[in-house]
Write a protein that holds these residues in place. Sequence first.
Motif, PDB file in Angstrom:
ATOM      1  N   LEU A  88       4.329   7.661   0.213  1.00 22.12           N
ATOM      2  CA  LEU A  88       5.143   6.667   0.891  1.00 22.12           C
ATOM      3  C   LEU A  88       4.651   5.285   0.468  1.00 22.12           C
ATOM      4  O   LEU A  88       3.478   4.954   0.641  1.00 22.12           O
ATOM      5  CB  LEU A  88       5.023   6.823   2.413  1.00 22.12           C
ATOM      6  N   VAL A  89       5.547   4.478  -0.098  1.00 21.03           N
ATOM      7  CA  VAL A  89       5.217   3.100  -0.480  1.00 21.03           C
ATOM      8  C   VAL A  89       6.049   2.175   0.395  1.00 21.03           C
ATOM      9  O   VAL A  89       7.279   2.295   0.450  1.00 21.03           O
ATOM     10  CB  VAL A  89       5.516   2.826  -1.964  1.00 21.03           C
ATOM     11  N   THR A  90       5.393   1.252   1.083  1.00 26.37           N
ATOM     12  CA  THR A  90       6.092   0.387   2.031  1.00 26.37           C
ATOM     13  C   THR A  90       5.584  -1.045   1.971  1.00 26.37           C
ATOM     14  O   THR A  90       4.406  -1.291   1.702  1.00 26.37           O
ATOM     15  CB  THR A  90       5.951   0.933   3.474  1.00 26.37           C
ATOM     16  N   SER A  91       6.497  -1.983   2.219  1.00 28.01           N
ATOM     17  CA  SER A  91       6.124  -3.388   2.320  1.00 28.01           C
ATOM     18  C   SER A  91       5.657  -3.740   3.719  1.00 28.01           C
ATOM     19  O   SER A  91       5.260  -4.873   3.982  1.00 28.01           O
ATOM     20  CB  SER A  91       7.325  -4.273   1.961  1.00 28.01           C
ATOM     21  N   ASN A  92       5.714  -2.764   4.633  1.00 31.74           N
ATOM     22  CA  ASN A  92       5.346  -2.990   6.028  1.00 31.74           C
ATOM     23  C   ASN A  92       3.978  -2.407   6.333  1.00 31.74           C
ATOM     24  O   ASN A  92       3.557  -1.410   5.737  1.00 31.74           O
ATOM     25  CB  ASN A  92       6.379  -2.337   6.955  1.00 31.74           C
ATOM     26  N   LEU A 111       0.874   3.901   0.391  1.00 37.70           N
ATOM     27  CA  LEU A 111       0.518   2.662  -0.289  1.00 37.70           C
ATOM     28  C   LEU A 111       1.270   1.534   0.392  1.00 37.70           C
ATOM     29  O   LEU A 111       2.505   1.546   0.440  1.00 37.70           O
ATOM     30  CB  LEU A 111       0.890   2.728  -1.775  1.00 37.70           C
ATOM     31  N   GLY A 112       0.529   0.561   0.934  1.00 38.31           N
ATOM     32  CA  GLY A 112       1.137  -0.497   1.723  1.00 38.31           C
ATOM     33  C   GLY A 112       1.068  -1.856   1.061  1.00 38.31           C
ATOM     34  O   GLY A 112       0.869  -1.972  -0.160  1.00 38.31           O
ATOM     35  N   PRO A 113       1.210  -2.923   1.855  1.00 37.62           N
ATOM     36  CA  PRO A 113       1.239  -4.290   1.311  1.00 37.62           C
ATOM     37  C   PRO A 113       0.010  -4.659   0.479  1.00 37.62           C
ATOM     38  O   PRO A 113       0.141  -5.362  -0.524  1.00 37.62           O
ATOM     39  CB  PRO A 113       1.322  -5.149   2.580  1.00 37.62           C
ATOM     40  N   SER A 114      -1.176  -4.186   0.882  1.00 39.37           N
ATOM     41  CA  SER A 114      -2.387  -4.551   0.121  1.00 39.37           C
ATOM     42  C   SER A 114      -2.348  -3.948  -1.279  1.00 39.37           C
ATOM     43  O   SER A 114      -2.781  -4.586  -2.255  1.00 39.37           O
ATOM     44  CB  SER A 114      -3.641  -4.091   0.865  1.00 39.37           C
ATOM     45  N   TRP A 115      -1.818  -2.717  -1.417  1.00 40.35           N
ATOM     46  CA  TRP A 115      -1.682  -2.106  -2.744  1.00 40.35           C
ATOM     47  C   TRP A 115      -0.699  -2.887  -3.603  1.00 40.35           C
ATOM     48  O   TRP A 115      -0.929  -3.111  -4.801  1.00 40.35           O
ATOM     49  CB  TRP A 115      -1.225  -0.647  -2.624  1.00 40.35           C
ATOM     50  N   ILE A 116       0.400  -3.323  -3.003  1.00 34.98           N
ATOM     51  CA  ILE A 116       1.406  -4.087  -3.745  1.00 34.98           C
ATOM     52  C   ILE A 116       0.807  -5.378  -4.280  1.00 34.98           C
ATOM     53  O   ILE A 116       0.955  -5.714  -5.467  1.00 34.98           O
ATOM     54  CB  ILE A 116       2.626  -4.375  -2.847  1.00 34.98           C
ATOM     55  N   LEU A 117       0.101  -6.114  -3.424  1.00 32.28           N
ATOM     56  CA  LEU A 117      -0.492  -7.387  -3.856  1.00 32.28           C
ATOM     57  C   LEU A 117      -1.548  -7.181  -4.930  1.00 32.28           C
ATOM     58  O   LEU A 117      -1.636  -7.941  -5.900  1.00 32.28           O
ATOM     59  CB  LEU A 117      -1.082  -8.108  -2.646  1.00 32.28           C
ATOM     60  N   GLU A 118      -2.375  -6.140  -4.763  1.00 32.69           N
ATOM     61  CA  GLU A 118      -3.414  -5.854  -5.754  1.00 32.69           C
ATOM     62  C   GLU A 118      -2.789  -5.445  -7.086  1.00 32.69           C
ATOM     63  O   GLU A 118      -3.250  -5.858  -8.166  1.00 32.69           O
ATOM     64  CB  GLU A 118      -4.333  -4.750  -5.240  1.00 32.69           C
ATOM     65  N   SER A 119      -1.726  -4.640  -7.036  1.00 31.00           N
ATOM     66  CA  SER A 119      -1.049  -4.206  -8.265  1.00 31.00           C
ATOM     67  C   SER A 119      -0.388  -5.386  -8.972  1.00 31.00           C
ATOM     68  O   SER A 119      -0.376  -5.444 -10.209  1.00 31.00           O
ATOM     69  CB  SER A 119      -0.001  -3.138  -7.928  1.00 31.00           C
TER      70      SER A 119
END
Length: 327
Positions: A88-92, A111-119
């Motif tokens: 599950l990948v979410t911006s929330n 995978l949440g917001p911190s993963w998105i920003l790090e990626s």
Amino acid sequence: MDVKKLNWEAFETLVARLLSASGNVILEQSRYGVSGPDLVLRSPSGNNILVEVKHFKRQVTLPAAIVRKITHDLERYSKLENVDHLLLVTSNELSKGALEEISKYKNVKVLGPSWILESLRKNPKIEREFSSLIDAIDQIEAPINDDKESPSENSLISELKKLPPGKGHWREYEDLCVKILNYLFLNPLAPPKIQNRTEDGLDIRDAIYPIRLGNPHWDTLRNECRSRFMVAEFKNYTDPPGQREVESIQQYLYPKAMRSFGVLCSRQPVSEPAHKQRRRAWVESEKLIVMLCDIDLIEMIQLKDSGEEPFEVIDAQLEEFFSVLCA
């Protein structure tokens, strides 16, 4: 970069790009209107992964009821595919209840917001591309958003948090729940008829809402339950409601009067005997009861405030109920 400014299609594309940049191969990507996982990946180690992408633009946290529905969907999809992992990948962010829900599933990773920003930090080219898209969105929407302040907590949530449970405040709780249901569902629901009755020496009130046509969610429920009305009952108890409380609302449901659907509002999640009685009510009499505690009501208000559909919480509960129902 504020990914919340992206629409759901752009966010799903962003997730696919970031997962691909991490060495995954995109085998399939969902098409609008087609049921199935949003993405199917093959990882660098050769594992097949089903991915569900969730992006509530104006919602901070992902409600537990929505997470429960997502994980059920992923598990069902996994039985149709040769799958090693579910993602599950979410911006929330995930609420406390959502985290507890996810912990029940050992094969689901989030995978949440911190993963998105790090990626994004690791992939500056992708970050520049989507930053340009967001800049364009900002320019288009700037006149609309001028002088808007950050939204504060809905006053209904504040009232609910402050209101003590117990018989001493039962009337205030009834009044507040009616206000909450009105805020959530008036149009398509018509204004309620308030019905008084005596129970435990108290002048208990039920709210009976006509279900009007025109909303796809309520139209489906109205047809499936063969019910033109929703009956709501309110229990401001300090303890979790049990079998007796479900029987109380059950007796005011009457299928021949097209009054087969009820909502039981309570301060805490109901007990196991209450769940068993709800099952009996449906199996024996086709009376369908949804049980909403403070957490559910707050999540529904937050969904409404963020422009999402609060009925999602009810729908997720019904889907779970019917998926495990057996003779």
